[in-house]
Design a protein around this motif. Sequence first.
Motif, PDB file in Angstrom:
ATOM      1  N   ARG A   1       5.381  -5.299 -28.851  1.00 42.50           N
ATOM      2  CA  ARG A   1       4.818  -5.247 -27.510  1.00 42.50           C
ATOM      3  C   ARG A   1       4.144  -3.908 -27.246  1.00 42.50           C
ATOM      4  O   ARG A   1       4.528  -2.884 -27.819  1.00 42.50           O
ATOM      5  CB  ARG A   1       5.921  -5.482 -26.472  1.00 42.50           C
ATOM      6  CG  ARG A   1       6.609  -6.833 -26.598  1.00 42.50           C
ATOM      7  CD  ARG A   1       7.792  -6.912 -25.630  1.00 42.50           C
ATOM      8  NE  ARG A   1       8.537  -8.150 -25.786  1.00 42.50           N
ATOM      9  CZ  ARG A   1       8.264  -9.281 -25.142  1.00 42.50           C
ATOM     10  NH1 ARG A   1       7.263  -9.328 -24.290  1.00 42.50           N
ATOM     11  NH2 ARG A   1       8.984 -10.366 -25.343  1.00 42.50           N
ATOM     12  N   ALA A   2       3.176  -3.914 -26.385  1.00 41.43           N
ATOM     13  CA  ALA A   2       2.465  -2.697 -26.006  1.00 41.43           C
ATOM     14  C   ALA A   2       3.422  -1.690 -25.370  1.00 41.43           C
ATOM     15  O   ALA A   2       4.305  -2.064 -24.595  1.00 41.43           O
ATOM     16  CB  ALA A   2       1.334  -3.037 -25.035  1.00 41.43           C
ATOM     17  N   GLY A   3       3.253  -0.413 -25.715  1.00 42.40           N
ATOM     18  CA  GLY A   3       4.048   0.643 -25.104  1.00 42.40           C
ATOM     19  C   GLY A   3       5.478   0.698 -25.569  1.00 42.40           C
ATOM     20  O   GLY A   3       6.319   1.323 -24.914  1.00 42.40           O
TER      21      GLY A   3
ATOM     22  N   GLY B   1      -0.149   2.698 -24.718  1.00 40.59           N
ATOM     23  CA  GLY B   1      -0.163   1.250 -24.839  1.00 40.59           C
ATOM     24  C   GLY B   1      -0.208   0.715 -26.250  1.00 40.59           C
ATOM     25  O   GLY B   1      -0.421  -0.484 -26.450  1.00 40.59           O
ATOM     26  N   LYS B   2       0.004   1.583 -27.263  1.00 45.51           N
ATOM     27  CA  LYS B   2       0.057   1.098 -28.633  1.00 45.51           C
ATOM     28  C   LYS B   2       1.400   0.411 -28.885  1.00 45.51           C
ATOM     29  O   LYS B   2       2.392   0.674 -28.193  1.00 45.51           O
ATOM     30  CB  LYS B   2      -0.100   2.246 -29.626  1.00 45.51           C
ATOM     31  CG  LYS B   2      -1.210   3.224 -29.315  1.00 45.51           C
ATOM     32  CD  LYS B   2      -2.576   2.594 -29.357  1.00 45.51           C
ATOM     33  CE  LYS B   2      -3.666   3.636 -29.135  1.00 45.51           C
ATOM     34  NZ  LYS B   2      -5.013   3.046 -29.054  1.00 45.51           N
TER      35      LYS B   2
ATOM     36  N   ARG C   1      11.593   2.642 -22.793  1.00 41.12           N
ATOM     37  CA  ARG C   1      10.246   2.493 -22.276  1.00 41.12           C
ATOM     38  C   ARG C   1      10.086   1.108 -21.637  1.00 41.12           C
ATOM     39  O   ARG C   1      10.793   0.172 -21.993  1.00 41.12           O
ATOM     40  CB  ARG C   1       9.213   2.653 -23.392  1.00 41.12           C
ATOM     41  CG  ARG C   1       9.284   4.001 -24.114  1.00 41.12           C
ATOM     42  CD  ARG C   1       8.313   4.020 -25.273  1.00 41.12           C
ATOM     43  NE  ARG C   1       8.382   5.253 -26.033  1.00 41.12           N
ATOM     44  CZ  ARG C   1       9.199   5.439 -27.065  1.00 41.12           C
ATOM     45  NH1 ARG C   1       9.999   4.466 -27.458  1.00 41.12           N
ATOM     46  NH2 ARG C   1       9.225   6.584 -27.709  1.00 41.12           N
TER      47      ARG C   1
ATOM     48  N   GLY D   1       5.014  -3.605 -22.434  1.00 40.74           N
ATOM     49  CA  GLY D   1       3.950  -4.384 -21.840  1.00 40.74           C
ATOM     50  C   GLY D   1       3.813  -5.747 -22.501  1.00 40.74           C
ATOM     51  O   GLY D   1       4.786  -6.329 -22.995  1.00 40.74           O
TER      52      GLY D   1
ATOM     53  N   TRP E   1      -4.479  -8.901 -28.212  1.00 38.87           N
ATOM     54  CA  TRP E   1      -5.322  -8.145 -27.307  1.00 38.87           C
ATOM     55  C   TRP E   1      -6.731  -8.751 -27.277  1.00 38.87           C
ATOM     56  O   TRP E   1      -7.154  -9.430 -28.217  1.00 38.87           O
ATOM     57  CB  TRP E   1      -5.355  -6.663 -27.680  1.00 38.87           C
ATOM     58  CG  TRP E   1      -5.872  -6.357 -29.056  1.00 38.87           C
ATOM     59  CD1 TRP E   1      -7.173  -6.155 -29.428  1.00 38.87           C
ATOM     60  CD2 TRP E   1      -5.096  -6.200 -30.243  1.00 38.87           C
ATOM     61  NE1 TRP E   1      -7.258  -5.881 -30.758  1.00 38.87           N
ATOM     62  CE2 TRP E   1      -5.993  -5.896 -31.292  1.00 38.87           C
ATOM     63  CE3 TRP E   1      -3.728  -6.273 -30.533  1.00 38.87           C
ATOM     64  CZ2 TRP E   1      -5.568  -5.682 -32.599  1.00 38.87           C
ATOM     65  CZ3 TRP E   1      -3.301  -6.059 -31.828  1.00 38.87           C
ATOM     66  CH2 TRP E   1      -4.218  -5.774 -32.844  1.00 38.87           C
TER      67      TRP E   1
ATOM     68  N   LYS F   1      -4.465  -0.224 -32.723  1.00 42.62           N
ATOM     69  CA  LYS F   1      -3.694  -0.863 -31.663  1.00 42.62           C
ATOM     70  C   LYS F   1      -2.220  -1.004 -32.038  1.00 42.62           C
ATOM     71  O   LYS F   1      -1.331  -0.895 -31.194  1.00 42.62           O
ATOM     72  CB  LYS F   1      -4.267  -2.260 -31.371  1.00 42.62           C
ATOM     73  CG  LYS F   1      -5.699  -2.275 -30.892  1.00 42.62           C
ATOM     74  CD  LYS F   1      -5.800  -1.812 -29.460  1.00 42.62           C
ATOM     75  CE  LYS F   1      -7.203  -2.023 -28.926  1.00 42.62           C
ATOM     76  NZ  LYS F   1      -7.328  -1.557 -27.524  1.00 42.62           N
TER      77      LYS F   1
ATOM     78  N   GLU G   1       2.869   5.624 -24.874  1.00 41.33           N
ATOM     79  CA  GLU G   1       2.434   5.749 -23.477  1.00 41.33           C
ATOM     80  C   GLU G   1       0.996   5.257 -23.303  1.00 41.33           C
ATOM     81  O   GLU G   1       0.616   4.780 -22.224  1.00 41.33           O
ATOM     82  CB  GLU G   1       2.542   7.206 -23.033  1.00 41.33           C
ATOM     83  CG  GLU G   1       3.986   7.675 -22.850  1.00 41.33           C
ATOM     84  CD  GLU G   1       4.078   9.181 -22.659  1.00 41.33           C
ATOM     85  OE1 GLU G   1       3.000   9.833 -22.566  1.00 41.33           O
ATOM     86  OE2 GLU G   1       5.197   9.707 -22.607  1.00 41.33           O
TER      87      GLU G   1
END
Length: 522
Positions: free
Chosen positions: A281-283, A455-456, A255, A258, A318, A425, A453
């Motif tokens: 990291r996100a995603g 963004g978690k 993936r 983010g 965040w 999150k 997907e």
Amino acid sequence: MSATSATPLFALHDIGKDYAAPVLDGVNLTLEAGEVLALTGENGAGKSTLSKIVCGLVTPTRGTMLLGGAPFQPGSRRDAEAHGVRMVMQELGLVPTLTVAENLLLDRLPQRMGWLQRGELHAAARLQLAKIGLSHIDPAVPVSRLGIGQQQMVEIARNLLDDTRVLILDEPTAMLTPRETEHLFEQIALLKARGVGIVYVSHRLEELQRIADRVAVLRDGRLVDVRPMAGVRESELVERMVGRAVHEHDGRPRRVAGAPMLSAHGIGRSSAVRDVDLQLRAGEVMGIAGLVGSGRTELVRLLFGADKAERGTIELHWPGAQQPAAGRWRSPMQAIRAGIGLVTEDRKSQGLLMTQSIRVNATLSDLGAVSRLGWLRAAAERGIARRLVQTLRIRSRSEEQSVATLSGGNQQKVVFARWLHRECKVLLLDEPTRGVDVGARADLYAELDRMAEAGKALLMVSSDLRELMAMCDRIGVMHAGRLVAVFERGAWDQQSILAAAFGDTGRATSAAPTAHALAAAA
């Protein structure tokens, strides 16, 4: 071993069990002396109910059982054990306040004139522990001080007695390391040589192919297939279990990660977790591998506030995130309010209100969404719970069913459902698919993909290295409380990860920079 003798060791004839609806119907099955019979199927297919009938914990609605050709109708678990029929259950039955030795010999404690003979007790316990490769465990230690994997091994050792004729093992390796699993397989080989019949209940198909002589498949309470294990393809077995094709995640591309969501700097507690630097990291799905006792679970508990960190800091990145005071959580509630969730390793004692319904358990993480002016709205609870039951394919009569009456795998889905409802999150997952069948596991993987997907940031602890390699974008390895290596997808192999887990970082040639170095670069 082929089940063709005139009088099998054990036989089931037309076994059925009804509750509100039939959960078993017309099961006919035999077990030969010295045979390993694999019993598999989806969660809720009837495996645990059938096992409990054999062991005297559940009375069948209809049908008969024969042990050595003679009628067998155990009125209790003690009655079944008196006939040499024993079961190692998926949910541990140890008494945490008693010692290892006392748990091993609880029903046959050596006494003289009413006084417990500690010397004899510990000597007998050491012999029992040695059978399963646990000679290093002190029999005088309280069970509560052992890790979950070690407790599982003690549970197994308790049932490896000389008078055992039939042994049922229900997901015995779900919490074991590869080394402990090897010890168990060696003991199974010895039991086979002694003529013990073994029913091996598992969703780990690679294990079944290694040790089973035959495989029996249950689906929706009916026996749909019994065949020799040799030559059975894993994909074929899965389709018989779930009634549909299941697609694996192997070969999935990495993936695109983010922005950082959570950073831990020098987080630690005593010697269990030693100054770990970590960034989620996100995603992205990050995995944590390591042996039992390496600090995997302890790290997750610190990140969630279930245990209080003694040193280090945690930062959330965040917008509007509620930062922990002084960089450390005071409680899990503070972490939950900040947007962090945890799928706990031990669902029975830490993850669920066992006497409550699916509805109550699934919505417990966010009561504000199902209440108004301090009053719970039952209709809102039911609607949310019904949607989660459908999304995760939880096998149940309704959302009002008590979680205590669900199979172990469906209980795990309810724990997972709680955090789907919360929409956190960061989600921490400690052995999230333990005791979950292949079909349900694919459903959970799809949900994890969906969350990534969206963004978690996901952190997954698992003793199943294949699972981590299939699902994760990075894999960190814990050893002796430290994060000793981080591997990137495409730059790892099983040998290097295992080498790092055993502390041989010199052989972990595929290791990427540590989390601290990655954070500095960011």
